[in-house]
Write an enzyme that holds these catalytic residues in place. Structure first.
Site, PDB file in Angstrom:
ATOM      1  N   GLY A 127       0.811  -1.209   0.000  1.00 21.98           N
ATOM      2  CA  GLY A 127       0.000   0.000   0.000  1.00 21.98           C
ATOM      3  C   GLY A 127       0.840   1.252   0.000  1.00 21.98           C
ATOM      4  O   GLY A 127       2.034   1.221   0.315  1.00 21.98           O
ATOM      5  N   GLN A 147       2.516  10.274   1.690  1.00 23.73           N
ATOM      6  CA  GLN A 147       3.876   9.721   1.694  1.00 23.73           C
ATOM      7  C   GLN A 147       4.733  10.287   0.571  1.00 23.73           C
ATOM      8  O   GLN A 147       5.952  10.172   0.598  1.00 23.73           O
ATOM      9  CB  GLN A 147       3.840   8.195   1.585  1.00 23.73           C
ATOM     10  CG  GLN A 147       3.315   7.525   2.848  1.00 23.73           C
ATOM     11  CD  GLN A 147       3.362   6.025   2.718  1.00 23.73           C
ATOM     12  OE1 GLN A 147       2.477   5.414   2.149  1.00 23.73           O
ATOM     13  NE2 GLN A 147       4.425   5.416   3.232  1.00 23.73           N
ATOM     14  N   HIS A 163      -2.171   7.046   7.568  1.00 27.89           N
ATOM     15  CA  HIS A 163      -1.283   8.045   6.964  1.00 27.89           C
ATOM     16  C   HIS A 163      -2.038   9.336   6.659  1.00 27.89           C
ATOM     17  O   HIS A 163      -1.481  10.430   6.740  1.00 27.89           O
ATOM     18  CB  HIS A 163      -0.699   7.527   5.649  1.00 27.89           C
ATOM     19  CG  HIS A 163       0.500   6.631   5.812  1.00 27.89           C
ATOM     20  ND1 HIS A 163       1.687   7.059   6.337  1.00 27.89           N
ATOM     21  CD2 HIS A 163       0.686   5.328   5.490  1.00 27.89           C
ATOM     22  CE1 HIS A 163       2.564   6.057   6.328  1.00 27.89           C
ATOM     23  NE2 HIS A 163       1.980   4.989   5.820  1.00 27.89           N
ATOM     24  N   CYS A 219       6.593  -0.146   6.407  1.00 31.08           N
ATOM     25  CA  CYS A 219       6.119   1.069   5.747  1.00 31.08           C
ATOM     26  C   CYS A 219       7.243   1.667   4.917  1.00 31.08           C
ATOM     27  O   CYS A 219       8.383   1.714   5.371  1.00 31.08           O
ATOM     28  CB  CYS A 219       5.676   2.058   6.831  1.00 31.08           C
ATOM     29  SG  CYS A 219       5.035   3.595   6.174  1.00 31.08           S
ATOM     30  N   LEU A 220       6.912   2.150   3.729  1.00 27.57           N
ATOM     31  CA  LEU A 220       7.914   2.797   2.876  1.00 27.57           C
ATOM     32  C   LEU A 220       8.545   4.004   3.566  1.00 27.57           C
ATOM     33  O   LEU A 220       9.686   4.351   3.287  1.00 27.57           O
ATOM     34  CB  LEU A 220       7.258   3.264   1.564  1.00 27.57           C
ATOM     35  CG  LEU A 220       6.761   2.182   0.600  1.00 27.57           C
ATOM     36  CD1 LEU A 220       5.947   2.819  -0.522  1.00 27.57           C
ATOM     37  CD2 LEU A 220       7.921   1.379   0.042  1.00 27.57           C
ATOM     38  N   HIS A 279      -3.746   0.751   8.025  1.00 27.53           N
ATOM     39  CA  HIS A 279      -2.407   1.355   8.012  1.00 27.53           C
ATOM     40  C   HIS A 279      -2.378   2.562   7.065  1.00 27.53           C
ATOM     41  O   HIS A 279      -1.883   3.634   7.424  1.00 27.53           O
ATOM     42  CB  HIS A 279      -1.386   0.286   7.579  1.00 27.53           C
ATOM     43  CG  HIS A 279       0.014   0.800   7.385  1.00 27.53           C
ATOM     44  ND1 HIS A 279       1.065   0.384   8.176  1.00 27.53           N
ATOM     45  CD2 HIS A 279       0.531   1.673   6.481  1.00 27.53           C
ATOM     46  CE1 HIS A 279       2.166   1.008   7.764  1.00 27.53           C
ATOM     47  NE2 HIS A 279       1.874   1.786   6.740  1.00 27.53           N
ATOM     48  N   GLU A 280      -2.916   2.374   5.855  1.00 25.69           N
ATOM     49  CA  GLU A 280      -2.842   3.460   4.865  1.00 25.69           C
ATOM     50  C   GLU A 280      -3.737   4.635   5.246  1.00 25.69           C
ATOM     51  O   GLU A 280      -3.365   5.795   5.067  1.00 25.69           O
ATOM     52  CB  GLU A 280      -3.206   2.949   3.463  1.00 25.69           C
ATOM     53  CG  GLU A 280      -2.267   1.880   2.906  1.00 25.69           C
ATOM     54  CD  GLU A 280      -0.792   2.238   2.975  1.00 25.69           C
ATOM     55  OE1 GLU A 280      -0.453   3.432   2.929  1.00 25.69           O
ATOM     56  OE2 GLU A 280       0.030   1.318   3.109  1.00 25.69           O
TER      57      GLU A 280
HETATM   58 NI    NI Z   1       2.908   3.135   5.526  1.00 31.93          NI
END
Ligand code: NI
Length: 175
Positions: A47, A52, A143, A97-98, A139-140
């Protein structure tokens, strides 16, 4: 065009709350394509969320169809202005996470959710999600509210795990 850069901790912009999308124009379509490209850069992430890459709009992409062990999922989803309307069951699970490249962590999430959103053209969508896909959506969406998984671990001492990185020129340990 160049691949969008991923913001990483401790960048304070990751704590910014994103705004709802109101215009479903060509600019939005081009941005969503760029966001997808950023998700797929390197080993594809499950995701990604618009903030981000420094775009503070309520857009996320998730795709749980490619996991090593198959999980229930709805395939590739572009979710605009997503909202979770129902949560049920709680369990811990490992997340990465990225924007947090050096750590994974154990986070408690709802095992079942109901979610409503718009698609990339503004048409309404509804999903019931479970397990890994429900976790990815939670999770997304976090953000979009300026929350990272590291903000949700119960204890940073026991629930965060350093990723193993083989440094160039360094000695590799076996096992
Ligand atoms: Ni993330």
């Amino acid at each position: 065009m160049a691949i969008l850069e991923i913001l990483k901790v401790p960048d304070p912009r990751l704590k910014q709350v994103s705004e709802p999308v109101s215009e479903f124009d060509d600019v939005l379509q081009a941005f969503i394509d760029d966001l997808e490209e950023a998700r797929q850069d390197g080993p594809a992430a499950v995701g990604i969320a618009a903030p981000q890459v420094g775009m503070f709009k309520r857009i996320v992409i998730i795709d749980c169809s490619g996991t090593r062990k198959p999980v229930p999922n709805h395939g590739h989803l572009i979710l605009v202005n997503p909202e979770i309307t129902h949560w049920e069951g709680y369990e811990p699970g490992r997340e990465g996470c990225l924007s947090v490249p050096d750590y994974t962590g154990n986070v408690i999430r709802a095992t079942h959710i109901k979610l409503s959103a718009l698609d990339r053209h503004g048409e309404p969508l509804e999903f019931e999600m479970e397990g890994y896909e429900a976790r990815a959506a939670q999770h997304e969406i976090d953000h979009l509210d300026g929350m990272l998984f590291i903000d949700r671990v119960v204890s940073r001492r026991t629930d965060l795990f350093q990723r193993k990185v083989y440094q160039k020129g360094g000695k590799r340990k076996k096992g």
